[in-house]
Design a protein around this motif. Structure first.
Motif, PDB file in Angstrom:
ATOM      1  N   ALA A  34      56.356  65.836  12.091  1.00 40.57           N
ATOM      2  CA  ALA A  34      55.378  67.530  12.547  1.00 40.57           C
ATOM      3  C   ALA A  34      55.280  68.083  11.320  1.00 40.57           C
ATOM      4  O   ALA A  34      53.835  68.811  10.997  1.00 40.57           O
ATOM      5  CB  ALA A  34      56.248  68.480  13.162  1.00 40.57           C
ATOM      6  N   GLU A  35      55.928  67.786  10.028  1.00 40.38           N
ATOM      7  CA  GLU A  35      55.749  69.059   8.798  1.00 40.38           C
ATOM      8  C   GLU A  35      54.426  68.494   8.355  1.00 40.38           C
ATOM      9  O   GLU A  35      53.496  69.271   7.953  1.00 40.38           O
ATOM     10  CB  GLU A  35      57.672  69.290   7.757  1.00 40.38           C
ATOM     11  CG  GLU A  35      58.366  69.531   8.808  1.00 40.38           C
ATOM     12  CD  GLU A  35      59.209  69.323   8.334  1.00 40.38           C
ATOM     13  OE1 GLU A  35      59.530  70.837   7.439  1.00 40.38           O
ATOM     14  OE2 GLU A  35      59.861  69.389   7.725  1.00 40.38           O
ATOM     15  N   MET A  36      54.563  67.656   7.593  1.00 38.00           N
ATOM     16  CA  MET A  36      53.861  66.610   7.446  1.00 38.00           C
ATOM     17  C   MET A  36      51.930  66.923   8.056  1.00 38.00           C
ATOM     18  O   MET A  36      51.508  67.355   7.016  1.00 38.00           O
ATOM     19  CB  MET A  36      53.986  64.913   7.528  1.00 38.00           C
ATOM     20  CG  MET A  36      54.976  64.583   6.086  1.00 38.00           C
ATOM     21  SD  MET A  36      55.475  63.106   6.037  1.00 38.00           S
ATOM     22  CE  MET A  36      53.873  62.654   4.885  1.00 38.00           C
ATOM     23  N   GLY A  37      51.962  66.687   9.852  1.00 36.23           N
ATOM     24  CA  GLY A  37      50.869  67.017  10.029  1.00 36.23           C
ATOM     25  C   GLY A  37      50.493  68.225   9.811  1.00 36.23           C
ATOM     26  O   GLY A  37      48.883  68.675   9.891  1.00 36.23           O
ATOM     27  N   LEU A  38      51.321  68.912   9.422  1.00 37.28           N
ATOM     28  CA  LEU A  38      50.826  70.796   9.570  1.00 37.28           C
ATOM     29  C   LEU A  38      50.452  71.239   8.559  1.00 37.28           C
ATOM     30  O   LEU A  38      49.210  71.650   8.412  1.00 37.28           O
ATOM     31  CB  LEU A  38      51.861  71.604  10.076  1.00 37.28           C
ATOM     32  CG  LEU A  38      51.877  73.496   9.798  1.00 37.28           C
ATOM     33  CD1 LEU A  38      50.824  73.973  10.536  1.00 37.28           C
ATOM     34  CD2 LEU A  38      53.018  73.900   9.812  1.00 37.28           C
ATOM     35  N   VAL A  39      51.182  70.376   7.273  1.00 34.17           N
ATOM     36  CA  VAL A  39      50.521  70.573   6.150  1.00 34.17           C
ATOM     37  C   VAL A  39      49.570  69.866   5.766  1.00 34.17           C
ATOM     38  O   VAL A  39      48.171  70.440   5.196  1.00 34.17           O
ATOM     39  CB  VAL A  39      51.326  69.959   5.370  1.00 34.17           C
ATOM     40  CG1 VAL A  39      50.585  69.948   3.414  1.00 34.17           C
ATOM     41  CG2 VAL A  39      52.779  70.763   5.253  1.00 34.17           C
ATOM     42  N   GLY A  78      44.115  79.854   7.042  1.00 29.62           N
ATOM     43  CA  GLY A  78      45.491  78.807   7.585  1.00 29.62           C
ATOM     44  C   GLY A  78      46.737  79.015   7.328  1.00 29.62           C
ATOM     45  O   GLY A  78      47.458  78.770   7.095  1.00 29.62           O
ATOM     46  N   THR A  79      46.477  79.695   5.935  1.00 24.02           N
ATOM     47  CA  THR A  79      48.098  79.997   5.162  1.00 24.02           C
ATOM     48  C   THR A  79      48.967  80.015   6.221  1.00 24.02           C
ATOM     49  O   THR A  79      50.262  80.382   6.489  1.00 24.02           O
ATOM     50  CB  THR A  79      48.078  81.175   4.113  1.00 24.02           C
ATOM     51  OG1 THR A  79      46.987  80.123   2.650  1.00 24.02           O
ATOM     52  CG2 THR A  79      48.974  81.312   3.687  1.00 24.02           C
ATOM     53  N   LEU A  80      48.235  81.727   7.036  1.00 27.62           N
ATOM     54  CA  LEU A  80      48.957  82.031   7.872  1.00 27.62           C
ATOM     55  C   LEU A  80      49.533  81.549   9.125  1.00 27.62           C
ATOM     56  O   LEU A  80      50.868  81.252   9.285  1.00 27.62           O
ATOM     57  CB  LEU A  80      47.461  82.917   8.932  1.00 27.62           C
ATOM     58  CG  LEU A  80      48.464  84.334  10.075  1.00 27.62           C
ATOM     59  CD1 LEU A  80      49.929  85.245   9.873  1.00 27.62           C
ATOM     60  CD2 LEU A  80      47.172  85.454  10.384  1.00 27.62           C
ATOM     61  N   TRP A  81      48.849  80.468   9.600  1.00 23.96           N
ATOM     62  CA  TRP A  81      49.231  79.287  10.916  1.00 23.96           C
ATOM     63  C   TRP A  81      49.994  78.447  10.556  1.00 23.96           C
ATOM     64  O   TRP A  81      51.042  78.207  10.406  1.00 23.96           O
ATOM     65  CB  TRP A  81      48.251  78.734  11.083  1.00 23.96           C
ATOM     66  CG  TRP A  81      47.432  79.902  11.882  1.00 23.96           C
ATOM     67  CD1 TRP A  81      45.555  80.397  11.316  1.00 23.96           C
ATOM     68  CD2 TRP A  81      46.971  79.434  13.335  1.00 23.96           C
ATOM     69  NE1 TRP A  81      45.521  81.072  13.311  1.00 23.96           N
ATOM     70  CE2 TRP A  81      46.881  80.840  14.147  1.00 23.96           C
ATOM     71  CE3 TRP A  81      48.630  79.362  14.017  1.00 23.96           C
ATOM     72  CZ2 TRP A  81      46.851  81.107  15.041  1.00 23.96           C
ATOM     73  CZ3 TRP A  81      48.557  79.757  15.960  1.00 23.96           C
ATOM     74  CH2 TRP A  81      47.467  81.212  16.110  1.00 23.96           C
ATOM     75  N   LEU A  82      49.928  78.433   8.318  1.00 26.85           N
ATOM     76  CA  LEU A  82      51.006  77.500   8.377  1.00 26.85           C
ATOM     77  C   LEU A  82      52.154  78.132   8.100  1.00 26.85           C
ATOM     78  O   LEU A  82      53.792  77.481   8.413  1.00 26.85           O
ATOM     79  CB  LEU A  82      50.570  76.596   6.721  1.00 26.85           C
ATOM     80  CG  LEU A  82      51.571  75.631   5.741  1.00 26.85           C
ATOM     81  CD1 LEU A  82      51.747  74.608   6.668  1.00 26.85           C
ATOM     82  CD2 LEU A  82      51.218  75.909   4.259  1.00 26.85           C
ATOM     83  N   VAL A  83      52.918  79.340   7.624  1.00 24.49           N
ATOM     84  CA  VAL A  83      53.593  80.458   7.807  1.00 24.49           C
ATOM     85  C   VAL A  83      54.248  80.246   8.985  1.00 24.49           C
ATOM     86  O   VAL A  83      55.254  79.752   9.538  1.00 24.49           O
ATOM     87  CB  VAL A  83      53.433  81.537   6.759  1.00 24.49           C
ATOM     88  CG1 VAL A  83      54.589  81.979   7.111  1.00 24.49           C
ATOM     89  CG2 VAL A  83      52.878  81.545   5.676  1.00 24.49           C
ATOM     90  N   LEU A  84      53.427  80.739  10.362  1.00 28.26           N
ATOM     91  CA  LEU A  84      53.893  80.639  12.217  1.00 28.26           C
ATOM     92  C   LEU A  84      54.306  79.169  12.267  1.00 28.26           C
ATOM     93  O   LEU A  84      55.196  79.595  13.036  1.00 28.26           O
ATOM     94  CB  LEU A  84      52.295  81.523  12.534  1.00 28.26           C
ATOM     95  CG  LEU A  84      52.365  82.803  11.637  1.00 28.26           C
ATOM     96  CD1 LEU A  84      51.129  83.579  12.484  1.00 28.26           C
ATOM     97  CD2 LEU A  84      53.467  84.279  12.085  1.00 28.26           C
ATOM     98  N   LEU A  85      53.629  78.764  11.940  1.00 28.89           N
ATOM     99  CA  LEU A  85      54.061  76.837  12.820  1.00 28.89           C
ATOM    100  C   LEU A  85      55.275  76.413  12.150  1.00 28.89           C
ATOM    101  O   LEU A  85      55.873  74.990  12.293  1.00 28.89           O
ATOM    102  CB  LEU A  85      53.014  76.496  13.073  1.00 28.89           C
ATOM    103  CG  LEU A  85      51.950  76.797  13.519  1.00 28.89           C
ATOM    104  CD1 LEU A  85      50.762  75.991  14.254  1.00 28.89           C
ATOM    105  CD2 LEU A  85      52.900  77.118  15.230  1.00 28.89           C
ATOM    106  N   GLY A  86      55.484  77.098  10.582  1.00 28.99           N
ATOM    107  CA  GLY A  86      56.630  76.077   9.740  1.00 28.99           C
ATOM    108  C   GLY A  86      57.716  76.080  10.137  1.00 28.99           C
ATOM    109  O   GLY A  86      58.046  75.020  10.469  1.00 28.99           O
ATOM    110  N   TRP A 145      58.540  75.589  13.486  1.00 32.25           N
ATOM    111  CA  TRP A 145      58.339  75.131  14.695  1.00 32.25           C
ATOM    112  C   TRP A 145      58.209  73.727  14.262  1.00 32.25           C
ATOM    113  O   TRP A 145      58.917  72.286  14.880  1.00 32.25           O
ATOM    114  CB  TRP A 145      57.043  75.491  15.667  1.00 32.25           C
ATOM    115  CG  TRP A 145      56.199  74.492  16.390  1.00 32.25           C
ATOM    116  CD1 TRP A 145      56.751  74.255  17.888  1.00 32.25           C
ATOM    117  CD2 TRP A 145      55.355  73.809  16.424  1.00 32.25           C
ATOM    118  NE1 TRP A 145      56.160  73.373  18.400  1.00 32.25           N
ATOM    119  CE2 TRP A 145      55.179  72.721  17.872  1.00 32.25           C
ATOM    120  CE3 TRP A 145      54.738  72.916  15.439  1.00 32.25           C
ATOM    121  CZ2 TRP A 145      54.498  71.792  17.529  1.00 32.25           C
ATOM    122  CZ3 TRP A 145      53.952  71.717  15.235  1.00 32.25           C
ATOM    123  CH2 TRP A 145      53.498  71.378  16.532  1.00 32.25           C
ATOM    124  N   ALA A 146      57.748  73.101  13.385  1.00 35.68           N
ATOM    125  CA  ALA A 146      56.994  72.064  12.709  1.00 35.68           C
ATOM    126  C   ALA A 146      58.309  71.680  12.030  1.00 35.68           C
ATOM    127  O   ALA A 146      58.874  70.232  12.457  1.00 35.68           O
ATOM    128  CB  ALA A 146      56.718  72.144  11.626  1.00 35.68           C
TER     129      ALA A 146
END
Length: 309
Positions: free
Chosen positions: A196-201, A178-186, A188-189
């Motif tokens: 989009a940022e709030m949805g990702l978090v 989850g942390t990896l995807w949070l960093v990778l998609l940060g 983009w969000a």
């Protein structure tokens, strides 16, 4: 079983030698040996001491098979601890999940910004209510049953211990992924905007909530098999009891302080812009909870070390 067989079984389960039992009863080792071989019989006073020493009753000691009672859960300990671990793990996960849902309502569904603290406080309220009920029932159970016979078999313990590493490794792997995807998609969000940022978090915190729930559940289920620790914990020395209370009060104060800080940061971020539209505090303020958990563990360790020294 005869009295002698029962006595030998109880002594072996308690890890006592004939000399140790003789010393506890203030008799000779030869007397204990004769009792176990049914060559002689102790007086009533010694029988009552044996009942207290091995947590059994006179009828069971004299006429029944103590091994059958020894391996049976006569007080419903296993059922209660399963119930307790389920609800405690769920309530802890719910606290984190309420943060995720609050952010998700805003990020995924475009709900008003006030929905973030509203959902958070609602989730925390439910979780606290569950913890209060579970804590009160646990307190009553431990007072009614401060000592227990160890009824778990070696096979039961081994079966759970074989599952335990997976129950720890999989949630940890989930948090890492989850942390990896949070960093990778940060990035983009960030390009797509605040929602989009709030949805990702929110998605990341949902994964963390599930992982933490499993970790807490696994730890509590593992702890229930340690009957020796239960007996030691609920029959502590005065010094140990004082240390436990001190650690409990300190950790409680730390978690309350963390909640106050989170509320200040959340509402403060809204007040900072004047029109109560700022919400970065709710998005990132949750970090105070894992920090508080680490501080709580450290303080508990230092209290224990200080008392030992």
């Amino acid at each position: 079983m005869s009295f002698g067989t029962n006595l030998q079984f109880l002594r072996d389960q308690a890890g006592m030698t004939q000399e140790g039992l003789a010393e506890a009863l203030q008799v000779s080792r030869q007397s204990v040996s004769k009792w176990e071989s049914d060559a002689s019989f102790p007086e009533m006073e010694k029988l009552l001491i044996l009942c207290d020493l091995f947590h059994t009753d006179l009828d069971t000691l004299l006429r029944q098979d103590v091994s059958q009672k020894f391996y049976s859960d006569t007080v419903g300990y296993d059922r209660f601890m399963n119930w307790f671990s389920n609800w405690v793990a769920f309530s802890i996960g719910l606290i984190i999940l309420s943060v995720a849902f609050g952010l998700g309502c805003r990020g995924w569904f475009g709900a008003p910004e006030i929905a973030v603290p509203a959902v958070l406080l609602s989730g925390v309220a439910v979780a606290v209510a569950i913890l209060i009920v579970a804590g009160m029932r646990y307190d009553r159970f431990e007072k009614e049953h401060p000592t227990l016979q160890d009824f778990y078999t070696k096979e039961e313990r081994e079966r759970y211990l074989n599952r335990f590493p997976f129950l720890i490794a999989l949630p940890v792997a989930g948090i890492i992924i989850g942390t990896l995807w949070l960093v990778l998609l940060g990035e983009w969000a960030e390009q797509r905007g605040e929602r989009a940022e709030m949805g990702l978090v929110a998605g990341f915190l949902a994964v963390v909530a599930v992982a933490v729930t499993v970790l807490v559940w696994a730890a509590l289920r593992k702890g229930k098999y340690d009957i020796e620790a239960w007996n030691k914990q609920h029959n502590p020395s005065p010094e140990e009891l004082a240390r436990q209370k001190k650690a409990g009060w300190v950790c409680g104060a730390i978690m309350i302080a963390a909640t106050v800080i989170y509320m200040i940061v959340g509402f403060g971020s809204m007040a900072a812009v004047g029109d109560y539209s700022g919400d970065w505090g709710w998005r990132w303020g949750w970090i105070v909870y894992p920090i508080a958990g680490v501080i709580c563990a450290l303080v508990s360790h230092l209290i224990e070390k200080e008392e030992d020294d």
